[in-house]
Design an enzyme around this catalytic site. Structure first.
Site, PDB file in Angstrom:
ATOM      1  N   ILE A 100      34.173 -36.695 -68.565  1.00 47.46           N
ATOM      2  CA  ILE A 100      35.319 -37.545 -68.883  1.00 47.46           C
ATOM      3  C   ILE A 100      35.805 -38.270 -67.641  1.00 47.46           C
ATOM      4  O   ILE A 100      36.179 -39.445 -67.698  1.00 47.46           O
ATOM      5  CB  ILE A 100      36.446 -36.694 -69.507  1.00 47.46           C
ATOM      6  CG1 ILE A 100      35.992 -36.123 -70.851  1.00 47.46           C
ATOM      7  CG2 ILE A 100      37.717 -37.522 -69.670  1.00 47.46           C
ATOM      8  CD1 ILE A 100      36.932 -35.072 -71.422  1.00 47.46           C
ATOM      9  N   ASP A 104      36.126 -34.600 -56.168  1.00 45.98           N
ATOM     10  CA  ASP A 104      35.216 -33.702 -56.876  1.00 45.98           C
ATOM     11  C   ASP A 104      34.624 -32.726 -55.874  1.00 45.98           C
ATOM     12  O   ASP A 104      34.541 -33.023 -54.672  1.00 45.98           O
ATOM     13  CB  ASP A 104      34.094 -34.487 -57.569  1.00 45.98           C
ATOM     14  CG  ASP A 104      33.500 -33.741 -58.755  1.00 45.98           C
ATOM     15  OD1 ASP A 104      32.840 -32.702 -58.539  1.00 45.98           O
ATOM     16  OD2 ASP A 104      33.696 -34.187 -59.896  1.00 45.98           O
ATOM     17  N   ASP A 144      37.736 -28.997 -52.935  1.00 53.14           N
ATOM     18  CA  ASP A 144      38.094 -27.964 -53.898  1.00 53.14           C
ATOM     19  C   ASP A 144      39.535 -28.248 -54.297  1.00 53.14           C
ATOM     20  O   ASP A 144      40.445 -28.175 -53.470  1.00 53.14           O
ATOM     21  CB  ASP A 144      37.963 -26.596 -53.223  1.00 53.14           C
ATOM     22  CG  ASP A 144      38.464 -25.447 -54.092  1.00 53.14           C
ATOM     23  OD1 ASP A 144      39.026 -25.701 -55.176  1.00 53.14           O
ATOM     24  OD2 ASP A 144      38.310 -24.286 -53.673  1.00 53.14           O
ATOM     25  N   SER A 176      43.708 -28.829 -73.793  1.00 54.78           N
ATOM     26  CA  SER A 176      42.591 -28.519 -74.674  1.00 54.78           C
ATOM     27  C   SER A 176      43.089 -28.021 -76.016  1.00 54.78           C
ATOM     28  O   SER A 176      44.102 -27.306 -76.101  1.00 54.78           O
ATOM     29  CB  SER A 176      41.692 -27.448 -74.057  1.00 54.78           C
ATOM     30  OG  SER A 176      40.661 -27.082 -74.959  1.00 54.78           O
ATOM     31  N   TYR A 180      40.049 -19.429 -70.705  1.00 55.41           N
ATOM     32  CA  TYR A 180      40.159 -20.881 -70.685  1.00 55.41           C
ATOM     33  C   TYR A 180      41.420 -21.333 -71.420  1.00 55.41           C
ATOM     34  O   TYR A 180      42.161 -22.193 -70.937  1.00 55.41           O
ATOM     35  CB  TYR A 180      38.919 -21.487 -71.339  1.00 55.41           C
ATOM     36  CG  TYR A 180      38.896 -22.996 -71.383  1.00 55.41           C
ATOM     37  CD1 TYR A 180      38.603 -23.742 -70.252  1.00 55.41           C
ATOM     38  CD2 TYR A 180      39.144 -23.674 -72.574  1.00 55.41           C
ATOM     39  CE1 TYR A 180      38.565 -25.126 -70.295  1.00 55.41           C
ATOM     40  CE2 TYR A 180      39.102 -25.060 -72.632  1.00 55.41           C
ATOM     41  CZ  TYR A 180      38.815 -25.784 -71.490  1.00 55.41           C
ATOM     42  OH  TYR A 180      38.780 -27.157 -71.538  1.00 55.41           O
ATOM     43  N   LYS A 231      44.667 -23.536 -69.856  1.00 54.92           N
ATOM     44  CA  LYS A 231      45.154 -24.796 -70.411  1.00 54.92           C
ATOM     45  C   LYS A 231      46.603 -24.673 -70.879  1.00 54.92           C
ATOM     46  O   LYS A 231      47.355 -25.649 -70.859  1.00 54.92           O
ATOM     47  CB  LYS A 231      44.245 -25.258 -71.550  1.00 54.92           C
ATOM     48  CG  LYS A 231      42.843 -25.648 -71.091  1.00 54.92           C
ATOM     49  CD  LYS A 231      42.883 -26.795 -70.079  1.00 54.92           C
ATOM     50  CE  LYS A 231      41.497 -27.276 -69.701  1.00 54.92           C
ATOM     51  NZ  LYS A 231      41.519 -28.433 -68.774  1.00 54.92           N
ATOM     52  N   THR A 252      36.064 -30.787 -79.080  1.00 58.11           N
ATOM     53  CA  THR A 252      34.675 -30.785 -78.625  1.00 58.11           C
ATOM     54  C   THR A 252      34.236 -32.194 -78.248  1.00 58.11           C
ATOM     55  O   THR A 252      34.037 -33.056 -79.108  1.00 58.11           O
ATOM     56  CB  THR A 252      33.757 -30.229 -79.722  1.00 58.11           C
ATOM     57  OG1 THR A 252      34.289 -28.995 -80.182  1.00 58.11           O
ATOM     58  CG2 THR A 252      32.363 -29.993 -79.165  1.00 58.11           C
TER      59      THR A 252
END
Length: 249
Positions: A16, A35, A61, A140, A155, A159, A187
């Site tokens: 993304i 990144d 990081d 998410s 996870y 989020k 997804t």
């Protein structure tokens, strides 16, 4: 009011963050790309050459305050003023709680939640000082539904932390014309789902999606582009679901 957008997690070819960087460069945004993958520097150079914008890539990081500070300092020195921060970088985990160890928990929370905190802590004060800015953090559907086909409790918890942080921060900075919102995908066809969603893996994912297909990084990028635009100034503290109907409401 396009300025410089800082995007974390912009190196992955099918991610993304990369799709957003390409979209924004095409619209005239300048880019500071963060990144852990050194390829981020090549991505920035290619986008600058292709679209005639200023772009810089930095390896960092995102949960390391010193590394983030050094990278953002370069962006501030070499690029037009920062007007947007988009936190895309993250990791997933398919491990159920009963099988997860503390190292797994701390890794996912550190990258997803702490990383978002660190970048916001470094960038948002500048937005407040200049009296204008947009922040979009990646949530998410897994947080809302308690997990998913691939993403489990660790996870989802990470989020949830991002969404709570975003709502509180939105209230703190609203008087300064800075907005903070969350985009919560379901997804999306990226590699965070444990690699490519091949023909063999697709049925398990598609069975949950009323629209009958996976989402694309470009679709998420289009939503983010709107939220960091000038016309989105009356939207803050919101969560935008982009999930193919897997969760309604």
């Amino acid at each position: 009011m396009n300025g410089t957008a800082i995007i974390t997690g912009a190196a992955s070819e099918r991610g993304i963050g990369r799709a957003l960087a390409e979209r924004l460069a095409g619209a005239g945004w300048h880019l500071g790309l963060l990144d852990i993958d050194p390829e981020v520097k090549e991505v920035a150079a290619a986008l600058a050459a292709a679209h005639g914008v200023s772009a810089a890539g930095a390896v960092a990081d995102i949960a390391d305050p010193d590394a983030v500070d050094a990278a953002v300092s370069v962006f501030e020195a070499d690029l037009p003023p920062v007007t947007a921060l988009v936190n895309i970088a993250g990791v997933s985990s398919p491990v159920p709680l009963v099988d997860a160890d503390l190292a797994t928990w701390e890794r996912v929370l550190r990258i997803n939640a702490t990383g978002t905190f660190v970048t916001c802590k470094r960038v948002v004060p500048g937005l407040v000082e200049r009296g204008y800015g947009r922040v979009v953090n990646l949530g998410s559907t897994a947080m809302q539904n308690g997990g998913g086909t691939y993403s489990k409790s660790t996870y989802a918890a990470s989020k949830g932390a991002i969404e709570g942080l975003s709502r509180a921060l939105a209230l703190e900075v609203a008087p300064h014309r800075v907005t903070v919102n969350v985009v919560a995908p379901a997804t999306i066809d990226t590699d965070i789902m444990g690699g490519r969603i091949t023909e063999e893996r697709a049925p398990a994912f598609l069975a949950q999606l009323p629209v009958g297909r996976l989402g694309t990084p470009r679709e998420v990028a289009a939503l983010v582009e709107f939220l960091i635009g000038e016309e989105a100034g009356y939207i803050t503290g919101a969560t935008y679901n982009i999930n193919g109907g897997i969760r309604i409401g």
